[in-house]
Design a protein around this motif. Structure first.
Motif, short mmCIF file in Angstrom:
data_model
loop_
_atom_site.label_atom_id
_atom_site.label_comp_id
_atom_site.label_asym_id
_atom_site.label_seq_id
_atom_site.Cartn_x
_atom_site.Cartn_y
_atom_site.Cartn_z
N UNK A 69 64.78 85.77 18.73
CA UNK A 69 63.87 84.84 19.38
C UNK A 69 63.64 85.25 20.84
N UNK A 70 64.69 85.65 21.54
CA UNK A 70 64.54 86.06 22.94
C UNK A 70 63.69 87.33 23.03
N UNK A 71 63.92 88.25 22.12
CA UNK A 71 63.13 89.49 22.12
C UNK A 71 61.66 89.19 21.82
N UNK A 72 61.43 88.23 20.93
CA UNK A 72 60.06 87.86 20.58
C UNK A 72 59.33 87.27 21.78
N UNK A 73 60.03 86.47 22.58
CA UNK A 73 59.41 85.94 23.79
C UNK A 73 58.96 87.06 24.72
N UNK A 74 59.82 88.04 24.93
CA UNK A 74 59.47 89.16 25.82
C UNK A 74 58.23 89.88 25.31
N UNK A 75 58.27 90.25 24.04
CA UNK A 75 57.16 91.04 23.50
C UNK A 75 55.88 90.24 23.38
N UNK A 76 55.98 88.92 23.30
CA UNK A 76 54.79 88.10 23.19
C UNK A 76 53.92 88.23 24.44
N UNK A 77 54.54 88.22 25.62
CA UNK A 77 53.77 88.39 26.85
C UNK A 77 53.18 89.79 26.93
N UNK A 78 53.95 90.79 26.52
CA UNK A 78 53.43 92.17 26.52
C UNK A 78 52.23 92.30 25.59
N UNK A 79 52.32 91.64 24.44
CA UNK A 79 51.21 91.67 23.49
C UNK A 79 49.98 90.96 24.06
N UNK A 80 50.20 89.84 24.72
CA UNK A 80 49.10 89.09 25.32
C UNK A 80 48.39 89.96 26.36
N UNK A 81 49.16 90.65 27.18
CA UNK A 81 48.58 91.53 28.20
C UNK A 81 47.82 92.69 27.55
N UNK A 82 48.43 93.31 26.55
CA UNK A 82 47.79 94.45 25.90
C UNK A 82 46.47 94.05 25.25
N UNK A 83 46.46 92.88 24.62
CA UNK A 83 45.23 92.42 23.98
C UNK A 83 44.15 92.13 25.01
N UNK A 84 44.56 91.56 26.14
CA UNK A 84 43.58 91.25 27.19
C UNK A 84 42.99 92.52 27.77
N UNK A 85 43.78 93.58 27.84
CA UNK A 85 43.30 94.84 28.40
C UNK A 85 42.43 95.61 27.41
N UNK A 86 42.48 95.21 26.14
CA UNK A 86 41.73 95.94 25.11
C UNK A 86 40.24 95.83 25.37
N UNK A 87 39.50 96.93 25.25
CA UNK A 87 38.05 96.87 25.47
C UNK A 87 37.31 96.06 24.42
N UNK A 88 37.98 95.76 23.28
CA UNK A 88 37.33 95.01 22.20
C UNK A 88 37.65 93.52 22.24
#
Length: 514
Positions: free
Chosen positions: A489-508
């Protein structure tokens, strides 16, 4: 009214479910599989309002709702859809395409499928033609794409992505979510759904939709199976609650029904508030959006029509369509569950709750509402009147639900983001505001205030997000159970923010403002 016939409800009390009553009355097509709204074998149709002058056939779990709550309402079971000598189109397609084997789940599937069959805004994306294997009466049909029709729902349309969840006839496969089958592998059931045409103009159930749904009937039943009351007004309900603070408030009964069936919980008095007009308003102003606490999630989704993108992302992941047809935001928040999916999204939206009691109302921020495991600041004589979401909304949002199944599952972790950005130095954006709601990582749903503080005022870049992700991983006090371990669960919290950032940076990416 069951299948067009008036039946005496009797002194059923608040502890008798609609499924129990139906089977005792001889309507044995409805089955009990799980007794908690996960299998759909008990699904039936009820007539619900669709505007002021029309009705909508809505599929619900009969195993969860109290039978007394259907006093003077209209119900259709699988037995009421057709006759052995004149099958309903849904039944005919299921039979022709091998959609039923042992048959235990079939009545529930048929009712859920019929609800979608009669959906007023279902529109075909192609023409429907008889299949080569059609019976002489034309009961079996297949969907064929019209080359002249292009639609986002049509996987063959130029420029559109494949869509395996909508048929060429406009059938939304999610209408069958919450219905389980162990025999067929689902393909024949899907084929039957995608082969359906439009209801005939003289179809009695289609004709019935042209009239208003039954008004809620004031009901008061005293029984050894628990007293039941349906007040007419909010004022009456609040007075009743003040006199009986231990009473159980019921709207969709998707939580209390499980307590009744599985844990054999009982209450002296059940108060039905699902049809109170004061709790069923949806108001949109320049400053806020007010969502009535007794509106079902399906009604909220239709009413908002995408105005709140974060909730639009949440709804398809919240349980099943059968559950969403009954469940309410007020009920989901009222239970105080730390894994209720609406809480993280509403926390990220900085929502407040309007709490009502006999002597007045008060408004509290959702971030201050939860006080302990399934505990809140709501007093025993109070109920949630509405959920208030301030405007303007954050322009960048996301809802991440981590569960073992994609749909119809309980969250291991749920994270919601609402982000505001402004231009900073050339080529950089600055975080001007951020709200993060968390579920499944503590005894209560909570805001990730530490992570928000770590990013507000910082550049929205990989370095700042990486630092904040470590902070997010330490938010809450996750426990380990059969759904997920605490480290996971703790690891999922960390990666969730990274995923949110990566998706926001996506050109699509798609960014929605409201």
């Amino acid at each position: 009214m069951v299948n067009g016939r008036s039946r005496l409800l009797g002194e059923v009390g608040g502890h008798v479910t609609l499924l129990e009553w139906l089977r005792s009355a001889g309507y044995t097509g409805s089955k009990e599989g799980c007794a908690e709204g996960e299998c759909g074998a008990c699904a039936v149709l009820v007539a619900r309002p669709d505007g002021e002058s029309r009705s909508r056939w809505t599929a619900i779990n009969a195993c969860l709702v109290p039978a007394a709550g259907l006093d003077q309402q209209e119900i259709v079971t699988a037995e009421g859809l057709g006759r052995p000598t004149a099958l309903h189109p849904v039944q005919a397609e299921m039979a022709t395409r091998g959609g039923s084997q042992c048959g235990y789940c079939t009545p529930g599937f048929v009712c859920s499928m019929a609800s979608e069959f009669y959906r007023a805004d279902r529109r075909p994306t192609g023409r429907i033609e008889p299949a080569p294997s059609a019976e002489p009466n034309g009961g079996a049909r297949r969907a064929v794409r019209d080359p002249g029709v292009e639609s986002a729902d049509d996987p063959a349309a130029p420029g559109s992505a494949p869509d395996h969840e909508h048929g060429p006839n406009g059938f939304d496969l999610h209408a069958l979510s919450g219905n389980l089958c162990r025999c067929t592998g689902y393909r024949p059931i899907r084929d039957a759904a995608y082969a359906l045409g439009a209801p005939a103009d003289d179809d009695p159930l289609q004709v019935r939709l042209q009239r208003p749904a039954p008004e809620p009937a004031p009901t008061r039943i005293s029984s050894g199976q628990g007293d039941f009351a349906r007040p007419v007004t909010l004022s009456e309900a609040l007075t009743l609650l003040a006199d009986h603070p231990t009473a159980r408030l019921v709207a969709g009964s998707t939580d209390w029904g499980v307590e009744l069936n599985i844990r054999h919980a009982r209450t002296e008095l059940t108060i039905a508030i699902d049809r109170l007009a004061e709790l069923r308003e949806l108001n949109v102003s320049d400053d806020f959006i007010d969502i009535g606490a007794a509106l079902s999630l399906s009604e909220v989704e239709r009413g908002l029509a995408g105005r709140i993108p974060l909730l639009a992302e949440l709804f398809p992941q919240f349980a099943s369509r059968l559950i969403r047809n009954g469940a309410t935001l007020g009920g989901n928040l009222g239970t105080g569950s730390p894994i209720g999916d609406s809480s993280p999204a509403l926390l990220a939206l900085d929502a407040s709750l309007v709490l009502a009691r006999a002597d007045g109302e008060r408004t509290v921020r959702l971030a201050d509402y939860f006080t302990g495991y399934r505990e809140s600041i709501k007093e025993p004589d109070e109920l949630i009147r509405s959920i208030r979401i301030p405007r303007p909304l954050a322009p960048v949002t996301a809802f991440h639900k981590i569960a073992k199944r994609r749909f119809d599952d309980i969250s291991s972790v749920a994270v919601a983001f609402a982000l505001w950005l402004e231009p900073g130095e050339p080529g950089r954006q600055m975080v001007t505001d951020l709200k993060i709601g968390l579920g499944g990582v503590a005894a209560i749903p909570l805001r990730a205030f530490g992570t928000e503080a770590a990013l507000i005022g910082k550049p929205w870049d990989a370095a700042a997000v990486a630092v904040a992700a470590e902070v997010l991983g330490g938010e809450g006090t996750p426990m380990g159970d059969h759904r997920a371990s605490a480290p996971y669960r703790a690891a999922t919290l960390r990666t969730s923010l990274l995923k949110f950032f990566a998706h926001h940076q996506s050109p699509n990416r798609t960014e929605v403002t409201a």
